[in-house]
Design a protein around this motif. Sequence first.
Motif, PDB file in Angstrom:
ATOM      1  N   PRO A   1     -41.632  52.725 -22.749  1.00 24.30           N
ATOM      2  CA  PRO A   1     -42.945  52.730 -22.099  1.00 24.30           C
ATOM      3  C   PRO A   1     -43.685  54.053 -22.248  1.00 24.30           C
ATOM      4  O   PRO A   1     -44.916  54.056 -22.409  1.00 24.30           O
ATOM      5  CB  PRO A   1     -42.624  52.425 -20.630  1.00 24.30           C
ATOM      6  CG  PRO A   1     -41.186  52.765 -20.459  1.00 24.30           C
ATOM      7  CD  PRO A   1     -40.537  52.505 -21.778  1.00 24.30           C
ATOM      8  N   LEU A   2     -42.965  55.183 -22.220  1.00 24.64           N
ATOM      9  CA  LEU A   2     -43.639  56.475 -22.341  1.00 24.64           C
ATOM     10  C   LEU A   2     -44.320  56.618 -23.705  1.00 24.64           C
ATOM     11  O   LEU A   2     -45.483  57.037 -23.793  1.00 24.64           O
ATOM     12  CB  LEU A   2     -42.641  57.620 -22.133  1.00 24.64           C
ATOM     13  CG  LEU A   2     -42.181  57.849 -20.691  1.00 24.64           C
ATOM     14  CD1 LEU A   2     -41.061  58.899 -20.661  1.00 24.64           C
ATOM     15  CD2 LEU A   2     -43.344  58.296 -19.805  1.00 24.64           C
ATOM     16  N   LEU A   3     -43.625  56.259 -24.763  1.00 25.74           N
ATOM     17  CA  LEU A   3     -44.185  56.377 -26.107  1.00 25.74           C
ATOM     18  C   LEU A   3     -45.335  55.393 -26.304  1.00 25.74           C
ATOM     19  O   LEU A   3     -46.388  55.742 -26.856  1.00 25.74           O
ATOM     20  CB  LEU A   3     -43.089  56.139 -27.152  1.00 25.74           C
ATOM     21  CG  LEU A   3     -43.501  56.297 -28.618  1.00 25.74           C
ATOM     22  CD1 LEU A   3     -44.047  57.696 -28.873  1.00 25.74           C
ATOM     23  CD2 LEU A   3     -42.323  56.003 -29.546  1.00 25.74           C
ATOM     24  N   LYS A   4     -45.151  54.176 -25.825  1.00 22.58           N
ATOM     25  CA  LYS A   4     -46.178  53.147 -26.020  1.00 22.58           C
ATOM     26  C   LYS A   4     -47.452  53.489 -25.252  1.00 22.58           C
ATOM     27  O   LYS A   4     -48.568  53.345 -25.770  1.00 22.58           O
ATOM     28  CB  LYS A   4     -45.640  51.784 -25.581  1.00 22.58           C
ATOM     29  CG  LYS A   4     -46.534  50.608 -25.950  1.00 22.58           C
ATOM     30  CD  LYS A   4     -45.845  49.292 -25.658  1.00 22.58           C
ATOM     31  CE  LYS A   4     -46.719  48.114 -26.064  1.00 22.58           C
ATOM     32  NZ  LYS A   4     -46.050  46.820 -25.800  1.00 22.58           N
ATOM     33  N   VAL A   5     -47.312  53.948 -24.016  1.00 23.84           N
ATOM     34  CA  VAL A   5     -48.485  54.315 -23.227  1.00 23.84           C
ATOM     35  C   VAL A   5     -49.201  55.497 -23.856  1.00 23.84           C
ATOM     36  O   VAL A   5     -50.437  55.538 -23.918  1.00 23.84           O
ATOM     37  CB  VAL A   5     -48.082  54.621 -21.771  1.00 23.84           C
ATOM     38  CG1 VAL A   5     -49.229  55.269 -21.013  1.00 23.84           C
ATOM     39  CG2 VAL A   5     -47.658  53.338 -21.055  1.00 23.84           C
ATOM     40  N   ALA A   6     -48.439  56.484 -24.345  1.00 28.09           N
ATOM     41  CA  ALA A   6     -49.053  57.648 -24.985  1.00 28.09           C
ATOM     42  C   ALA A   6     -49.877  57.238 -26.197  1.00 28.09           C
ATOM     43  O   ALA A   6     -51.012  57.698 -26.383  1.00 28.09           O
ATOM     44  CB  ALA A   6     -47.974  58.651 -25.387  1.00 28.09           C
TER      45      ALA A   6
ATOM     46  N   ALA B   1     -45.195  51.555 -31.773  1.00 26.47           N
ATOM     47  CA  ALA B   1     -44.655  52.533 -30.817  1.00 26.47           C
ATOM     48  C   ALA B   1     -43.746  51.839 -29.806  1.00 26.47           C
ATOM     49  O   ALA B   1     -42.703  52.381 -29.415  1.00 26.47           O
ATOM     50  CB  ALA B   1     -45.797  53.253 -30.105  1.00 26.47           C
ATOM     51  N   GLY B   2     -44.139  50.634 -29.382  1.00 23.48           N
ATOM     52  CA  GLY B   2     -43.305  49.873 -28.466  1.00 23.48           C
ATOM     53  C   GLY B   2     -41.973  49.490 -29.080  1.00 23.48           C
ATOM     54  O   GLY B   2     -40.954  49.393 -28.388  1.00 23.48           O
ATOM     55  N   MET B   3     -41.971  49.276 -30.402  1.00 23.09           N
ATOM     56  CA  MET B   3     -40.722  48.964 -31.102  1.00 23.09           C
ATOM     57  C   MET B   3     -39.848  50.203 -31.278  1.00 23.09           C
ATOM     58  O   MET B   3     -38.628  50.103 -31.339  1.00 23.09           O
ATOM     59  CB  MET B   3     -41.034  48.380 -32.483  1.00 23.09           C
ATOM     60  CG  MET B   3     -41.733  47.038 -32.469  1.00 23.09           C
ATOM     61  SD  MET B   3     -42.286  46.560 -34.137  1.00 23.09           S
ATOM     62  CE  MET B   3     -40.708  46.425 -34.995  1.00 23.09           C
ATOM     63  N   ALA B   4     -40.479  51.385 -31.367  1.00 23.69           N
ATOM     64  CA  ALA B   4     -39.745  52.591 -31.744  1.00 23.69           C
ATOM     65  C   ALA B   4     -39.117  53.324 -30.562  1.00 23.69           C
ATOM     66  O   ALA B   4     -38.121  54.042 -30.735  1.00 23.69           O
ATOM     67  CB  ALA B   4     -40.683  53.553 -32.481  1.00 23.69           C
TER      68      ALA B   4
END
Length: 237
Positions: free
Chosen positions: A115-120, A162-165
Amino acid sequence: MQSVAAAREEIRNRALEIERQVQEGRYRPGPWEALLQDARGLPRQERASLAEDISRVSRELHLRDGRHTLPVGTALVLEGLAALMGAIFLVLAVQRESNLFGILAALVWVASFEPLLKVAVGYAVGIDYEYAYLWGFEPRFKMRYGEFLAAPRWGRIALHVAGMAGSPLGAWLTAICMGDTTWFARMVAWIIFWLVVAINLVSLGAGLAGLKRLGRLNLSLSSGGVAGRELREALEI
């Protein structure tokens, strides 16, 4: 130009009708998905003019079952604290040669990095968020869907990649930090890494193939599935 404007207003009217049905408790699944599919075919400028209506109706649909939510800022602080706790677990695992702390570090980072990466990335491409919620045990952030729909395709793809990574990144970082004395924790981290990568690739492939579901999984709820759909449309498969 006139036909595009007419299509935009027809979609707006359908959104308002869905909103009325939700407020009156008589909405049934189907029309919203069809509306979004038609809206995706509009030029970006027209999608942007629908963003507020689409976001509002999406929010009402999402909350109609009384879902529990958290403010975005509060949820981001909690996710950040979780990531920090994962780092502390990792340091303890290395210092104490502890498999238990190593496994805890992997689990916490897998859960918090996604969630942190996807939101960013979402914020970076111009997509705002409304609130956070739990999907089962998985923390998720509800984006303003009208802004997502109006974003350029590369931005939508980047968001879901990003959500996948995020989760594999958390597992990978844990695995490479583990030494020989914590081989069991390292093995668990690698198993989690490859398992999540496999699930993401299968979802991505299913989305590319045009599937809407994979067993009981609705691919519209999967970053890999949505990324695959976006790539399929971009390539006009």
